[in-house]
Design an enzyme around this catalytic site. Structure first.
Site, PDB file in Angstrom:
ATOM      1  N   ASN A   9       0.407  -1.203  -0.285  1.00 48.41           N
ATOM      2  CA  ASN A   9      -0.160  -0.312   0.055  1.00 48.41           C
ATOM      3  C   ASN A   9       0.877   1.607  -0.080  1.00 48.41           C
ATOM      4  OD1 ASN A   9      -1.884   1.852   0.691  1.00 48.41           O
ATOM      5  ND2 ASN A   9      -2.842   1.487   2.754  1.00 48.41           N
ATOM      6  N   LYS A  11       0.127   4.407  -0.461  1.00 47.28           N
ATOM      7  CA  LYS A  11      -0.275   6.129   0.583  1.00 47.28           C
ATOM      8  C   LYS A  11      -0.047   6.473  -0.762  1.00 47.28           C
ATOM      9  CE  LYS A  11      -0.708   3.316   4.770  1.00 47.28           C
ATOM     10  NZ  LYS A  11      -0.267   3.264   6.619  1.00 47.28           N
ATOM     11  N   HIS A  97      -9.111   1.420   4.779  1.00 51.64           N
ATOM     12  CA  HIS A  97      -8.799   1.375   5.497  1.00 51.64           C
ATOM     13  C   HIS A  97      -8.603   2.246   6.610  1.00 51.64           C
ATOM     14  CE1 HIS A  97      -4.624   2.804   5.964  1.00 51.64           C
ATOM     15  NE2 HIS A  97      -3.834   1.368   6.260  1.00 51.64           N
ATOM     16  N   GLU A  99      -6.576   5.223   7.967  1.00 53.32           N
ATOM     17  CA  GLU A  99      -6.492   6.130   7.599  1.00 53.32           C
ATOM     18  C   GLU A  99      -8.058   6.539   6.948  1.00 53.32           C
ATOM     19  OE1 GLU A  99      -3.209   5.424   5.565  1.00 53.32           O
ATOM     20  OE2 GLU A  99      -2.232   5.513   7.418  1.00 53.32           O
ATOM     21  N   GLU A 169      -5.614  -4.823  10.657  1.00 50.59           N
ATOM     22  CA  GLU A 169      -4.618  -3.952  10.833  1.00 50.59           C
ATOM     23  C   GLU A 169      -4.378  -3.080  11.892  1.00 50.59           C
ATOM     24  OE1 GLU A 169      -2.507  -2.104   7.019  1.00 50.59           O
ATOM     25  OE2 GLU A 169      -3.778  -1.486   7.266  1.00 50.59           O
ATOM     26  N   GLY A 175       2.749   2.379  10.993  1.00 49.98           N
ATOM     27  CA  GLY A 175       3.061   3.385  10.541  1.00 49.98           C
ATOM     28  C   GLY A 175       4.138   4.190  11.702  1.00 49.98           C
ATOM     29  N   SER A 214       3.446  -2.226  10.392  1.00 50.42           N
ATOM     30  CA  SER A 214       4.655  -1.997  10.448  1.00 50.42           C
ATOM     31  C   SER A 214       5.597  -3.521  10.063  1.00 50.42           C
ATOM     32  CB  SER A 214       5.280  -2.166  11.778  1.00 50.42           C
ATOM     33  OG  SER A 214       4.869  -0.434  11.923  1.00 50.42           O
TER      34      SER A 214
HETATM   35  P1  PGA Z   1       3.022   0.222   7.445  1.00 49.40           P
HETATM   36  O1  PGA Z   1       1.499   0.691   7.012  1.00 49.40           O
HETATM   37  O2  PGA Z   1       3.466  -0.794   7.285  1.00 49.40           O
HETATM   38  O3  PGA Z   1       3.300   1.975   7.472  1.00 49.40           O
HETATM   39  O4  PGA Z   1       2.263   0.567   9.063  1.00 49.40           O
HETATM   40  C1  PGA Z   1       0.698  -0.716   7.030  1.00 49.40           C
HETATM   41  C2  PGA Z   1      -0.520   0.273   6.150  1.00 49.40           C
HETATM   42  O5  PGA Z   1      -1.656   1.073   6.463  1.00 49.40           O
HETATM   43  O6  PGA Z   1      -0.601  -0.587   5.092  1.00 49.40           O
END
Ligand code: PGA
Length: 252
Positions: A9, A11, A97, A99, A169, A175, A214
């Site tokens: 992803n 982003k 997601h 976010e 997640e 992140g 992460s």
């Molecule tokens: P990350 O993001 O691997 O940077 O923690 C995962 C995601 O939001 O899909």
């Protein structure tokens, strides 16, 4: 058997030049006839370029979002329909997601609509669920995830999950560099599979449940060793060909 799935992803990252370089690096790393399926989800603007550049590689393309109102086209300024994503070369799309739920106020009902539009157009939705740190600390992680799943199952039925993927997640792990331990992740993954099994054992057995938060090469192996973790949704580490390919190699 469930084929392991690793989804990158990206982003809101990259310029045309950076994306082209990243895709070039990935195309070299991709292995035909791999035991692992690999997908990248670039920003909308770069989806078509990614599909063209990875055309004869083993990597397929997904999108990060789609329009909830209409699967084909219509008067929805600024939106991208599921059919447009298919037309641009997508096979997958991320829905719900955290976010998008947090910053764009996507609620469970909207997420269910997006899921439906994706499937109608022939895309495989990757439904994201996961709790906040506060919910985890107050012992509500499982009930919160159950609620997010129920919002789609109650609306669309269980059978739609025969052609879908679920990604667990935990928000506190995204992140932050703070991965869920393999045991913490497995507990929720098992709970998710059991939730489906209560309604349809066949769907539950075939459902790919990804872990996200992460994930990196050095923690991937232990996560993937767990019986209900079928792959990963990878953010930060998917922005480098070496970092991302090391994750899918950990599954192999
Ligand atoms: P990350 O993001 O691997 O940077 O923690 C995962 C995601 O939001 O899909």
């Amino acid at each position: 058997m469930r084929k392991p799935l690793i989804v990158g992803n990206w982003k809101m990252h990259g310029t045309q030049a950076e994306v082209s370089q990243l895709l070039g690096g990935l195309a070299v790393k991709a292995v035909a006839d791999s035991k692992v399926e690999v997908v990248v989800c670039p920003p909308y603007l770069y989806v078509a370029a990614a599909a063209a550049q990875l055309d004869d590689s083993a990597i397929s393309i997904g999108a990060q979002n789609l329009c909830a109102n209409e699967e084909v086209q219509g008067a929805y300024t600024g939106e991208i329909s599921a059919k447009m994503l298919v037309d641009a070369g997508c096979h997958y799309v991320i829905v719900g997601h955290s976010e998008r739920r947090e910053y764009y106020r996507e609620d469970n009902a909207l997420v269910a609509e997006k899921f439906l539009m994706a499937q109608r157009a022939g895309l495989c939705p990757i439904l994201c669920v996961g709790e906040s740190l506060q919910q985890r600390d107050s012992g509500e992680a499982l009930s919160f995830v159950a609620e997010q799943l129920a919002a789609v199952i109650d609306q669309l039925g269980i059978s739609v999950f025969a052609d879908a993927v679920v990604a667990y997640e935990p928000i506190w792990a995204i992140g932050t560099g703070r991965t869920a331990t393999p045991e913490q992740a497995q507990e929720v993954h098992e709970f998710i599979r059991d939730t489906f099994a209560e309604r349809d054992k066949g769907v539950a057995a075939g459902l790919r449940i990804l872990y996200g938060g992460s994930v990196k090469a050095d923690n991937a192996k232990l996560l993937f060793a767990k019986p209900d973790i079928d792959g990963a949704l990878v953010g930060g580490a998917s922005l480098s060909p070496d970092g991302f390919s090391a994750i899918w190699q950990a599954v192999e």
